[in-house]
Design an enzyme around this catalytic site. Structure first.
Site, short mmCIF file in Angstrom:
data_model
loop_
_atom_site.label_atom_id
_atom_site.label_comp_id
_atom_site.label_asym_id
_atom_site.label_seq_id
_atom_site.Cartn_x
_atom_site.Cartn_y
_atom_site.Cartn_z
N THR A 146 -76.85 7.54 -36.24
CA THR A 146 -75.60 7.83 -36.94
C THR A 146 -74.41 7.89 -35.99
O THR A 146 -73.36 7.28 -36.25
CB THR A 146 -75.72 9.17 -37.69
OG1 THR A 146 -76.77 9.07 -38.66
CG2 THR A 146 -74.42 9.50 -38.40
N LEU A 147 -74.54 8.61 -34.87
CA LEU A 147 -73.43 8.72 -33.93
C LEU A 147 -73.11 7.36 -33.32
O LEU A 147 -71.94 6.98 -33.22
CB LEU A 147 -73.77 9.72 -32.82
CG LEU A 147 -73.98 11.18 -33.21
CD1 LEU A 147 -74.10 12.03 -31.95
CD2 LEU A 147 -72.84 11.68 -34.08
N VAL A 225 -71.53 11.99 -25.36
CA VAL A 225 -71.32 12.82 -26.55
C VAL A 225 -72.67 13.15 -27.18
O VAL A 225 -72.75 13.46 -28.37
CB VAL A 225 -70.39 12.14 -27.57
CG1 VAL A 225 -68.97 12.10 -27.07
CG2 VAL A 225 -70.89 10.72 -27.90
N ALA A 226 -73.73 13.08 -26.38
CA ALA A 226 -75.09 13.33 -26.87
C ALA A 226 -75.49 14.77 -26.58
O ALA A 226 -75.10 15.69 -27.29
CB ALA A 226 -76.06 12.33 -26.23
N ARG A 227 -76.25 14.96 -25.52
CA ARG A 227 -76.64 16.28 -25.03
C ARG A 227 -76.52 16.27 -23.52
O ARG A 227 -76.75 15.25 -22.87
CB ARG A 227 -78.07 16.63 -25.45
CG ARG A 227 -78.22 17.09 -26.89
CD ARG A 227 -77.60 18.47 -27.09
NE ARG A 227 -77.83 19.01 -28.43
CZ ARG A 227 -77.01 18.86 -29.44
NH1 ARG A 227 -75.89 18.16 -29.28
NH2 ARG A 227 -77.28 19.41 -30.61
N ASP A 251 -68.41 15.53 -23.13
CA ASP A 251 -68.27 16.56 -24.16
C ASP A 251 -69.41 17.57 -24.09
O ASP A 251 -69.32 18.64 -24.68
CB ASP A 251 -68.26 15.91 -25.55
CG ASP A 251 -67.96 16.91 -26.66
OD1 ASP A 251 -66.91 17.58 -26.58
OD2 ASP A 251 -68.78 17.04 -27.59
N GLU A 256 -73.66 25.18 -20.60
CA GLU A 256 -72.42 25.36 -21.36
C GLU A 256 -72.16 26.85 -21.60
O GLU A 256 -73.09 27.57 -21.98
CB GLU A 256 -72.52 24.61 -22.69
CG GLU A 256 -72.64 23.11 -22.53
CD GLU A 256 -72.69 22.35 -23.85
OE1 GLU A 256 -72.64 22.99 -24.93
OE2 GLU A 256 -72.80 21.11 -23.82
N HIS A 275 -67.74 20.53 -25.92
CA HIS A 275 -68.77 20.27 -26.93
C HIS A 275 -68.17 20.36 -28.34
O HIS A 275 -68.62 21.13 -29.19
CB HIS A 275 -69.94 21.22 -26.80
CG HIS A 275 -71.20 20.71 -27.45
ND1 HIS A 275 -72.46 21.11 -27.06
CD2 HIS A 275 -71.40 19.82 -28.45
CE1 HIS A 275 -73.37 20.50 -27.79
NE2 HIS A 275 -72.75 19.70 -28.65
N ALA A 278 -67.44 16.41 -32.53
CA ALA A 278 -67.61 16.24 -33.97
C ALA A 278 -66.73 17.16 -34.79
O ALA A 278 -66.76 17.12 -36.02
CB ALA A 278 -69.08 16.49 -34.34
#
Length: 309
Positions: A146-147, A225-227, A251, A256, A275, A278
């Protein structure tokens, strides 16, 4: 499915993304009691919507994650306890795609330099050959879910050639070409932008390491922009300090919030966001739509949408 949904909790942890009361209001018409709960209120719920995991969720019937990534939840324990886990896959494509497009436009048009100069009240134009246009550049998107599809659709509209990396070589809408995972180094070798959108699994942990960064062009930009743990962060820092990468937009991070002593904070060609790729004011509504759909399916005896466990 054997679930009697009498009380649905909105866990206070969603506050990191949106006010939990907003989601409670959005779901008020459901045929169940909807309430915002803290950790002490978890045992009174049959199901819960959450950002974070709590051990008490193992007593739930159903847990819904407001994120697509569910690596924080213990799948085996959920399975053993007969807890259903659903996620929010499918709602982040456009928002993450636009965030990635923003990163690329900042690098190409040197907008991050202008923002930095503004803080110093410094009138300084970029070198004549520093800025460029995105049209005809190549972006390699690693992960075509999806991303990844949202990123591909958005970047395609800006004139970039978009290739994808996935386990199979079947075509994916929005991508000009597809490489299989075993051809990752080949796929990224000539791309101006490499963008990571894969979920965190045992197979993708530190997928981007020193060898991967060595395979990229010296003038390439890296976007994650994943993990955070998909990337070997020290290896990325080494590549940036050695100027074997042009820059990075990040991101997500292995730790974190990003520690104050991380070298990434002071790198001119690194864009850091907390982060939030989205994030959108429509996030509440999008999550609410998913929850309502599954409540309707539960009432009709259907299968849960976006069921992970």
């Amino acid at each position: 499915m054997g679930i009697e949904l009498e009380r649905l909790g909105i866990h206070e942890s969603v506050e990191a993304v949106f006010p939990p009361a907003e989601l409670a209001d959005d779901l008020a018409a459901l045929p169940a009691e909807i309430s915002v709960v803290d950790d002490d209120g978890i045992p009174s719920c049959d199901a819960i919507v959450t950002l974070e995991h709590r051990e008490a969720f193992l007593e739930m019937d159903w847990v819904h994650s407001i994120q697509a990534g569910v690596d924080r939840f213990p799948f085996d324990e959920f399975e053993a306890s007969d807890v259903i886990l659903t996620n929010s896959t499918g709602i982040h494509d456009r928002t993450v795609g636009e965030t990635v497009a923003g990163y690329l436009l900042m690098f190409a048009r040197r907008l991050h330099d202008h923002v930095a100069n503004q803080q110093e009240r410094r009138w300084e134009r970029p070198d004549w050959d520093a800025a460029f246009t995105l049209s005809d550049s190549t972006a390699c998107v690693v992960g075509t879910g999806t991303l990844g599809r949202g990123v591909a659709e958005t970047l395609g509209g800006l004139g970039l050639r978009v290739r994808g990396v996935r386990r199979s070589d079947e075509p994916v809408p929005g991508f000009d070409e597809i490489y299989t995972t075993d051809r990752l180094l080949e796929a990224i070798a000539d791309a101006e932008f490499v963008i990571v959108t894969v979920p965190l699994t045992d197979a993708t942990r530190h997928l981007f390491d020193a060898d991967t960064f060595d395979a990229m062009r010296d003038d390439a930009y890296f976007v994650n922009v994943a993990r955070g743990s998909v990337v070997d962060e020290p290896a990325l820092i080494d590549a940036l300090e050695a100027d074997t990468l042009a820059g990075a937009a990040l991101d997500v991070f292995e730790e974190e919030p990003l520690p104050e002593d991380s070298p990434l904070w002071k790198m001119d060609e690194v864009i850091i966001s907390p982060h939030c790729a989205a994030y959108t004011r429509d996030y509440v509504r999008d999550v609410g739509d998913l929850v309502r759909e599954n409540v309707d399916r539960l009432a009709d005896g259907g299968e849960f949408h976006n069921r992970v466990v």
